[in-house]
Design a protein around this motif. Structure first.
Motif, PDB file in Angstrom:
ATOM      1  N   ALA A  44      11.034  15.032  18.677  1.00 48.51           N
ATOM      2  CA  ALA A  44      12.264  14.405  19.180  1.00 48.51           C
ATOM      3  C   ALA A  44      12.801  15.166  20.391  1.00 48.51           C
ATOM      4  O   ALA A  44      12.895  16.388  20.377  1.00 48.51           O
ATOM      5  CB  ALA A  44      13.320  14.383  18.080  1.00 48.51           C
ATOM      6  N   ARG A 148      20.272   7.088  23.896  1.00 45.55           N
ATOM      7  CA  ARG A 148      18.842   6.960  23.599  1.00 45.55           C
ATOM      8  C   ARG A 148      18.263   8.067  22.707  1.00 45.55           C
ATOM      9  O   ARG A 148      17.279   8.744  23.079  1.00 45.55           O
ATOM     10  CB  ARG A 148      18.040   6.962  24.910  1.00 45.55           C
ATOM     11  CG  ARG A 148      18.378   5.838  25.847  1.00 45.55           C
ATOM     12  CD  ARG A 148      17.180   4.938  25.957  1.00 45.55           C
ATOM     13  NE  ARG A 148      17.206   4.119  27.135  1.00 45.55           N
ATOM     14  CZ  ARG A 148      16.143   3.918  27.915  1.00 45.55           C
ATOM     15  NH1 ARG A 148      15.005   4.521  27.665  1.00 45.55           N
ATOM     16  NH2 ARG A 148      16.244   3.102  28.934  1.00 45.55           N
ATOM     17  N   ASP A 150      15.994   9.793  19.865  1.00 46.43           N
ATOM     18  CA  ASP A 150      14.751   9.426  19.153  1.00 46.43           C
ATOM     19  C   ASP A 150      14.921   9.620  17.658  1.00 46.43           C
ATOM     20  O   ASP A 150      14.259   8.996  16.870  1.00 46.43           O
ATOM     21  CB  ASP A 150      13.549  10.323  19.499  1.00 46.43           C
ATOM     22  CG  ASP A 150      13.555  10.857  20.869  1.00 46.43           C
ATOM     23  OD1 ASP A 150      13.371  10.038  21.760  1.00 46.43           O
ATOM     24  OD2 ASP A 150      13.736  12.081  21.020  1.00 46.43           O
ATOM     25  N   ASN A 188      14.197   0.964  23.284  1.00 46.00           N
ATOM     26  CA  ASN A 188      15.314   1.916  23.351  1.00 46.00           C
ATOM     27  C   ASN A 188      15.758   2.409  21.980  1.00 46.00           C
ATOM     28  O   ASN A 188      16.710   3.177  21.880  1.00 46.00           O
ATOM     29  CB  ASN A 188      16.532   1.258  24.019  1.00 46.00           C
ATOM     30  CG  ASN A 188      16.243   0.924  25.464  1.00 46.00           C
ATOM     31  OD1 ASN A 188      15.350   1.517  26.064  1.00 46.00           O
ATOM     32  ND2 ASN A 188      16.962  -0.038  26.008  1.00 46.00           N
ATOM     33  N   PRO A 190      15.822   4.291  18.256  1.00 44.90           N
ATOM     34  CA  PRO A 190      15.345   5.553  17.684  1.00 44.90           C
ATOM     35  C   PRO A 190      14.005   5.370  16.957  1.00 44.90           C
ATOM     36  O   PRO A 190      13.721   4.293  16.442  1.00 44.90           O
ATOM     37  CB  PRO A 190      16.453   5.914  16.679  1.00 44.90           C
ATOM     38  CG  PRO A 190      17.673   5.209  17.175  1.00 44.90           C
ATOM     39  CD  PRO A 190      17.176   3.937  17.785  1.00 44.90           C
ATOM     40  N   LYS A 191      13.229   6.468  16.930  1.00 42.43           N
ATOM     41  CA  LYS A 191      11.893   6.395  16.327  1.00 42.43           C
ATOM     42  C   LYS A 191      11.910   6.770  14.841  1.00 42.43           C
ATOM     43  O   LYS A 191      10.960   6.490  14.121  1.00 42.43           O
ATOM     44  CB  LYS A 191      10.937   7.365  17.036  1.00 42.43           C
ATOM     45  CG  LYS A 191      10.950   7.263  18.560  1.00 42.43           C
ATOM     46  CD  LYS A 191      10.136   6.075  19.039  1.00 42.43           C
ATOM     47  CE  LYS A 191      10.090   5.993  20.556  1.00 42.43           C
ATOM     48  NZ  LYS A 191      11.378   5.621  21.195  1.00 42.43           N
TER      49      LYS A 191
END
Ligand SMILES: [Zn+2]
Length: 271
Positions: A44, A148, A150, A188, A190-191
């Motif tokens: 991240a 933005r 992650d 865009n 979060p992962k």
């Protein structure tokens, strides 16, 4: 006589060590995977913690410090209320000024933790409810678009670490904001979401009815990492209006509790 004294002292020391070892083990989650830094592990570059009250960030000091010191990530916090309904422990201001005092305390602690940007919103403490849920989700979503992140860090919606309804709503809203963003703007979004969890053995054994509810409504943690207990001890000094919280809830001062409870446990939802 001398030998009797030595054997008594030895027995006492051994019993005390065994008790301490046992107490320490109550904070462990042996099946979670050990990582040095969760943000580092997830790769991240930007971490956003979403919580309900000033001092909730105390639960994730390890993740925040190690994200920006060792992993090079930027860290941010949204605190959704000013915590004006909290119990003063001890009282250090007029009661009507609690929200202002706690607002300042969370900014000071965030600064000490190396957090780059913080927002403290004005939802009523104890009032993160279904009525304002959609608006709250929309606001979180908007901030995610701006920043933005992650990796999102928040409460597990079914247990909220302490079963506090604001905690559960914050976790549910953060999760929903990510879900909506992944639908509308997946590039865009979060992962991953990291949910901070309470140590279950400790909660079951010492947390009373609330502790059992929390433990029963949490998933098993997927990861554990160092909690930077020293930063939590410092944080309780910074949160001067809540300094007595740990002693009241654990029956021991932060300097003892955070030497035993020195890890953080997370359930990671990775998209
Ligand atoms: Zn809280």
């Amino acid at each position: 006589m001398k030998w009797i004294l030595i054997s008594i002292i030895t027995t006492v020391v051994l019993a005390a060590s065994a008790a301490l070892f046992w107490l320490d083990s109550q904070f462990e989650e042996p099946d979670a995977r050990w990582v040095h830094s969760l943000a580092g592990e997830m790769g991240a570059a930007s971490v956003l913690a979403i919580f309900a009250h000033p001092d909730d960030e105390q639960l994730v000091t390890g993740l925040l410090i190690r994200a920006n010191e060792n992993g090079g990530a930027i860290t941010r916090i949204i605190t959704s209320t000013k915590g004006e309904a909290g119990t003063p422990l001890p009282q250090i201001s007029r009661i009507e000024d609690m929200g202002i005092i706690r607002y300042a305390e969370v900014l000071k602690n965030g600064y000490a933790l190396g957090v780059a940007e913080q927002l403290v919103w004005d939802y009523p403490d104890g009032g993160l409810t279904d009525e304002n849920f959609d608006e709250y989700v929309g606001r979180l979503q908007g901030q995610m678009v701006t920043w933005r992140p992650d990796l999102i860090v928040t409460f597990w919606p079914d247990s909220g670490f302490s079963n506090h309804s604001d905690h559960k709503t914050a976790g549910r809203a953060a999760t929903e904001a990510v879900r909506r963003l992944r639908e509308t703007a997946p590039d865009n979004a979060p992962k991953a979401i990291a949910y901070i969890l309470a140590p279950r053995r400790m909660m079951r054994r010492f947390g009373g009815e609330t502790g059992r509810v929390v433990a029963d409504n949490q998933p098993a943690p997927t990861h554990e990492m160092p909690g930077e207990g020293w930063a939590k001890i410092r944080g309780w000094d910074i949160h001067a209006s809540q300094r007595g919280y740990v002693q009241k809830n654990y029956g021991m001062p932060p300097a003892v509790v955070h030497r035993l409870y020195n890890k953080e446990h997370y359930y990671v939802l990775d998209f």
